[in-house]
Design an enzyme around this catalytic site. Structure first.
Site, short mmCIF file in Angstrom:
data_model
loop_
_atom_site.label_atom_id
_atom_site.label_comp_id
_atom_site.label_asym_id
_atom_site.label_seq_id
_atom_site.Cartn_x
_atom_site.Cartn_y
_atom_site.Cartn_z
N SER A 121 0.57 -1.27 -0.04
CA SER A 121 0.10 -0.11 0.11
C SER A 121 0.92 1.22 0.08
CB SER A 121 -0.90 -0.09 1.08
OG SER A 121 -1.61 -1.15 1.26
N GLN A 122 0.24 2.34 -0.42
CA GLN A 122 0.69 3.66 -0.53
C GLN A 122 1.40 3.74 1.24
OE1 GLN A 122 -2.17 6.61 -0.92
NE2 GLN A 122 -0.59 8.40 -1.60
#
Ligand code: SAM
Length: 240
Positions: A89-90
Protein backbone atom coordinates in the site's frame (compact mmCIF):
# COMPACT_ATOMS: atom_id res chain seq x y z
CA UNK A 1 27.56 2.24 -40.61
CA UNK A 2 30.58 2.40 -38.29
CA UNK A 3 29.42 5.82 -37.04
CA UNK A 4 25.95 4.47 -36.30
CA UNK A 5 27.47 1.60 -34.29
CA UNK A 6 29.65 4.06 -32.34
CA UNK A 7 26.62 6.22 -31.59
CA UNK A 8 24.64 3.20 -30.37
CA UNK A 9 27.60 2.14 -28.18
CA UNK A 10 27.88 5.62 -26.67
CA UNK A 11 24.11 5.80 -26.04
CA UNK A 12 24.23 2.44 -24.24
CA UNK A 13 27.20 3.59 -22.13
CA UNK A 14 25.38 6.77 -21.15
CA UNK A 15 22.24 4.82 -20.29
CA UNK A 16 24.19 2.31 -18.14
CA UNK A 17 26.00 5.07 -16.26
CA UNK A 18 22.67 6.83 -15.58
CA UNK A 19 21.22 3.60 -14.20
CA UNK A 20 24.25 2.95 -11.99
CA UNK A 21 24.11 6.54 -10.67
CA UNK A 22 20.42 6.11 -9.84
CA UNK A 23 21.18 2.86 -8.01
CA UNK A 24 24.19 4.39 -6.22
CA UNK A 25 22.10 7.21 -4.71
CA UNK A 26 19.76 4.59 -3.26
CA UNK A 27 22.43 2.92 -1.14
CA UNK A 28 23.34 3.17 2.56
CA UNK A 29 22.30 6.29 4.47
CA UNK A 30 20.40 7.51 1.42
CA UNK A 31 17.53 5.22 2.41
CA UNK A 32 17.31 6.88 5.82
CA UNK A 33 17.07 10.33 4.29
CA UNK A 34 14.56 9.15 1.67
CA UNK A 35 12.46 7.72 4.50
CA UNK A 36 12.70 10.96 6.48
CA UNK A 37 11.57 12.92 3.48
CA UNK A 38 8.73 10.40 2.86
CA UNK A 39 7.49 10.89 6.44
CA UNK A 40 7.74 14.69 6.31
CA UNK A 41 6.27 15.33 2.88
CA UNK A 42 3.81 12.46 2.34
CA UNK A 43 2.64 11.73 5.86
CA UNK A 44 3.10 14.63 8.32
CA UNK A 45 2.12 17.23 5.75
CA UNK A 46 -1.13 15.34 5.13
CA UNK A 47 -2.02 15.61 8.81
CA UNK A 48 -0.82 12.40 10.53
CA UNK A 49 0.15 13.44 14.07
CA UNK A 50 0.49 10.24 16.15
CA UNK A 51 4.20 10.30 17.07
CA UNK A 52 4.31 6.52 17.50
CA UNK A 53 3.06 6.06 13.93
CA UNK A 54 5.53 8.64 12.58
CA UNK A 55 8.43 6.98 14.45
CA UNK A 56 7.43 3.53 13.16
CA UNK A 57 7.22 4.80 9.57
CA UNK A 58 10.67 6.39 10.03
CA UNK A 59 12.23 3.19 11.27
CA UNK A 60 10.86 0.46 8.95
CA UNK A 61 12.94 0.05 5.76
CA UNK A 62 10.21 -0.11 3.08
CA UNK A 63 12.84 -0.92 0.45
CA UNK A 64 13.49 -4.30 2.14
CA UNK A 65 9.85 -5.34 1.58
CA UNK A 66 9.56 -4.71 -2.17
CA UNK A 67 10.82 -6.86 -5.07
CA UNK A 68 14.31 -5.92 -6.36
CA UNK A 69 12.97 -4.13 -9.45
CA UNK A 70 10.83 -1.85 -7.25
CA UNK A 71 13.61 -0.84 -4.81
CA UNK A 72 14.38 2.47 -6.58
CA UNK A 73 10.73 3.49 -6.09
CA UNK A 74 10.33 2.24 -2.50
CA UNK A 75 9.87 5.71 -0.97
CA UNK A 76 7.59 7.14 -3.64
CA UNK A 77 4.07 8.29 -2.82
CA UNK A 78 2.22 5.30 -4.26
CA UNK A 79 1.45 1.59 -3.98
CA UNK A 80 3.92 -0.73 -5.74
CA UNK A 81 3.51 -4.19 -7.31
CA UNK A 82 4.74 -7.09 -5.15
CA UNK A 83 3.86 -9.97 -7.52
CA UNK A 84 0.77 -12.20 -7.89
CA UNK A 85 -1.21 -9.12 -8.97
CA UNK A 86 -0.96 -7.67 -5.43
CA UNK A 87 0.47 -4.42 -4.06
CA UNK A 88 2.24 -2.90 -1.07
CA UNK A 89 0.00 0.00 0.00
CA UNK A 90 0.86 3.69 -0.38
CA UNK A 91 2.88 4.80 2.71
CA UNK A 92 0.32 7.49 3.63
CA UNK A 93 -2.52 4.95 3.68
CA UNK A 94 -0.48 2.64 5.96
CA UNK A 95 0.11 5.57 8.35
CA UNK A 96 -3.54 6.68 8.22
CA UNK A 97 -4.83 3.16 8.97
CA UNK A 98 -2.40 2.85 11.90
CA UNK A 99 -3.40 6.24 13.33
CA UNK A 100 -7.13 5.46 13.12
CA UNK A 101 -6.56 2.21 15.06
CA UNK A 102 -5.37 4.23 18.13
CA UNK A 103 -2.70 1.62 18.81
CA UNK A 104 -1.25 1.10 22.31
CA UNK A 105 2.00 -0.59 23.36
CA UNK A 106 0.17 -3.51 25.02
CA UNK A 107 -2.15 -4.21 22.05
CA UNK A 108 -2.48 -7.47 20.14
CA UNK A 109 -3.37 -6.74 16.53
CA UNK A 110 -4.71 -8.84 13.65
CA UNK A 111 -3.88 -7.89 10.06
CA UNK A 112 -5.78 -9.51 7.18
CA UNK A 113 -3.67 -9.34 4.00
CA UNK A 114 0.04 -9.66 4.86
CA UNK A 115 1.18 -8.93 1.30
CA UNK A 116 4.82 -7.82 1.57
CA UNK A 117 4.79 -7.78 5.40
CA UNK A 118 5.54 -4.02 5.49
CA UNK A 119 2.33 -2.89 7.19
CA UNK A 120 2.69 -5.65 9.80
CA UNK A 121 6.28 -4.49 10.44
CA UNK A 122 5.12 -0.89 10.97
CA UNK A 123 2.39 -1.98 13.43
CA UNK A 124 4.86 -4.24 15.24
CA UNK A 125 6.97 -1.22 16.18
CA UNK A 126 4.01 0.23 18.11
CA UNK A 127 2.27 -2.76 19.73
CA UNK A 128 3.09 -5.96 21.62
CA UNK A 129 2.04 -8.63 19.10
CA UNK A 130 0.91 -8.73 15.48
CA UNK A 131 -0.90 -11.68 13.88
CA UNK A 132 -1.13 -11.45 10.10
CA UNK A 133 -2.90 -13.73 7.62
CA UNK A 134 -2.16 -14.01 3.88
CA UNK A 135 -4.19 -16.06 1.41
CA UNK A 136 -1.48 -16.34 -1.30
CA UNK A 137 1.18 -18.79 -0.04
CA UNK A 138 4.12 -17.39 -2.06
CA UNK A 139 3.52 -13.88 -0.65
CA UNK A 140 2.95 -15.08 2.91
CA UNK A 141 6.11 -17.19 2.87
CA UNK A 142 8.22 -14.37 1.42
CA UNK A 143 6.87 -11.93 4.03
CA UNK A 144 7.60 -14.43 6.80
CA UNK A 145 11.19 -14.71 5.55
CA UNK A 146 11.76 -10.92 5.35
CA UNK A 147 10.12 -10.25 8.75
CA UNK A 148 12.29 -12.95 10.35
CA UNK A 149 15.49 -11.72 8.69
CA UNK A 150 14.81 -8.11 9.71
CA UNK A 151 14.11 -9.11 13.32
CA UNK A 152 10.36 -8.41 13.60
CA UNK A 153 10.00 -11.19 16.12
CA UNK A 154 6.63 -10.07 17.49
CA UNK A 155 4.92 -10.73 14.12
CA UNK A 156 3.36 -14.14 13.45
CA UNK A 157 2.35 -14.97 9.85
CA UNK A 158 -0.25 -17.54 8.83
CA UNK A 159 -1.16 -18.70 5.33
CA UNK A 160 -4.94 -18.91 5.16
CA UNK A 161 -8.21 -17.13 4.54
CA UNK A 162 -8.20 -14.01 6.71
CA UNK A 163 -11.96 -13.55 6.20
CA UNK A 164 -12.18 -15.98 9.14
CA UNK A 165 -9.55 -14.12 11.21
CA UNK A 166 -7.23 -16.09 13.47
CA UNK A 167 -9.53 -17.44 16.14
CA UNK A 168 -7.00 -19.15 18.39
CA UNK A 169 -5.26 -15.82 19.08
CA UNK A 170 -8.46 -13.77 19.42
CA UNK A 171 -9.82 -11.49 20.77
CA UNK A 172 -7.78 -8.62 19.29
CA UNK A 173 -7.52 -5.00 20.45
CA UNK A 174 -7.37 -3.88 16.83
CA UNK A 175 -7.90 -5.40 13.38
CA UNK A 176 -6.73 -3.98 10.05
CA UNK A 177 -7.94 -5.37 6.75
CA UNK A 178 -5.76 -4.42 3.77
CA UNK A 179 -7.99 -5.68 0.93
CA UNK A 180 -11.45 -4.41 0.05
CA UNK A 181 -14.46 -6.42 1.25
CA UNK A 182 -18.10 -6.14 0.20
CA UNK A 183 -19.11 -6.23 3.91
CA UNK A 184 -17.54 -6.45 7.36
CA UNK A 185 -16.72 -10.17 7.83
CA UNK A 186 -18.75 -11.37 10.87
CA UNK A 187 -15.87 -13.58 12.14
CA UNK A 188 -13.67 -10.44 12.38
CA UNK A 189 -16.32 -8.54 14.28
CA UNK A 190 -16.58 -11.48 16.67
CA UNK A 191 -12.79 -11.58 17.18
CA UNK A 192 -12.63 -7.85 18.02
CA UNK A 193 -12.45 -7.11 21.78
CA UNK A 194 -15.10 -4.91 23.41
CA UNK A 195 -13.52 -1.44 23.15
CA UNK A 196 -11.62 -2.57 20.03
CA UNK A 197 -11.11 -0.79 16.69
CA UNK A 198 -11.09 -2.14 13.14
CA UNK A 199 -10.17 -0.38 9.89
CA UNK A 200 -11.41 -1.96 6.68
CA UNK A 201 -11.94 -0.82 3.08
CA UNK A 202 -15.49 -1.58 1.96
CA UNK A 203 -16.63 -1.59 -1.66
CA UNK A 204 -16.59 -3.51 -4.91
CA UNK A 205 -13.47 -4.55 -6.80
CA UNK A 206 -12.02 -1.90 -9.12
CA UNK A 207 -14.37 0.75 -7.77
CA UNK A 208 -13.74 3.62 -5.39
CA UNK A 209 -14.18 2.09 -1.95
CA UNK A 210 -14.66 3.64 1.46
CA UNK A 211 -12.18 3.21 4.31
CA UNK A 212 -14.33 2.41 7.35
CA UNK A 213 -13.50 2.71 11.05
CA UNK A 214 -15.43 0.16 13.10
CA UNK A 215 -15.60 0.68 16.87
CA UNK A 216 -16.95 -1.91 19.32
CA UNK A 217 -18.05 -0.37 22.61
CA UNK A 218 -17.33 -2.00 25.96
CA UNK A 219 -20.97 -3.22 25.87
CA UNK A 220 -20.37 -4.76 22.43
CA UNK A 221 -22.28 -2.14 20.42
CA UNK A 222 -20.84 -1.57 16.94
CA UNK A 223 -20.47 1.87 15.39
CA UNK A 224 -19.07 2.57 11.90
CA UNK A 225 -17.68 5.76 10.42
CA UNK A 226 -16.37 6.51 6.94
CA UNK A 227 -12.80 7.89 6.85
CA UNK A 228 -12.08 8.57 3.15
CA UNK A 229 -12.34 7.08 -0.33
CA UNK A 230 -9.64 4.49 -1.16
CA UNK A 231 -8.72 1.92 -3.78
CA UNK A 232 -7.60 -1.53 -2.61
CA UNK A 233 -7.26 -4.94 -4.24
CA UNK A 234 -10.29 -7.16 -3.49
CA UNK A 235 -10.55 -9.40 -0.43
CA UNK A 236 -10.69 -13.00 -1.63
CA UNK A 237 -12.02 -16.07 0.12
CA UNK A 238 -14.89 -16.02 2.57
CA UNK A 239 -18.13 -17.94 2.05
CA UNK A 240 -18.49 -18.76 -1.68
N1 SAM B 1 -0.52 -5.11 3.95
C1 SAM B 1 0.20 -5.39 2.75
C2 SAM B 1 1.60 -4.87 2.75
O1 SAM B 1 2.02 -4.21 3.68
O2 SAM B 1 2.29 -5.15 1.77
C3 SAM B 1 -0.53 -4.98 1.49
C4 SAM B 1 -1.66 -5.84 1.24
S1 SAM B 1 -2.26 -5.96 -0.38
C5 SAM B 1 -2.95 -4.37 -0.66
C6 SAM B 1 -3.65 -7.01 0.03
C7 SAM B 1 -3.26 -8.42 0.39
O3 SAM B 1 -4.42 -9.09 0.89
C8 SAM B 1 -2.76 -9.23 -0.79
O4 SAM B 1 -1.50 -9.78 -0.50
C9 SAM B 1 -3.81 -10.34 -0.92
O5 SAM B 1 -3.31 -11.55 -1.38
C10 SAM B 1 -4.33 -10.43 0.50
N2 SAM B 1 -5.65 -11.06 0.64
C11 SAM B 1 -6.74 -10.92 -0.13
N3 SAM B 1 -7.77 -11.62 0.37
C12 SAM B 1 -7.31 -12.22 1.51
C13 SAM B 1 -7.90 -13.09 2.48
N4 SAM B 1 -9.18 -13.49 2.40
N5 SAM B 1 -7.13 -13.49 3.51
C14 SAM B 1 -5.84 -13.09 3.62
N6 SAM B 1 -5.22 -12.30 2.73
C15 SAM B 1 -5.95 -11.85 1.69
Amino acid sequence: MKEAKNLLFLTCLLWLSEISMAIKTLHGDEYTSLRKSMVETQIEMRGIKDQRVLDAMLSVPRHKFVPPNQVPYAYEDRPLPIGEGQTISQPYIVALMCEKLLLNPEDRVLEVGTGSGYHAAVISKIVKEVYTVEIIPSLGNKAKQVLGKEGYNNVKVKIGDGYYGWEEHSPFDAIVVTASATHIPPPLLKQLKPGGRMVIPIGGAFQIQSLILVQKSSEGKVKTESICPVRFVPLRGGPQ
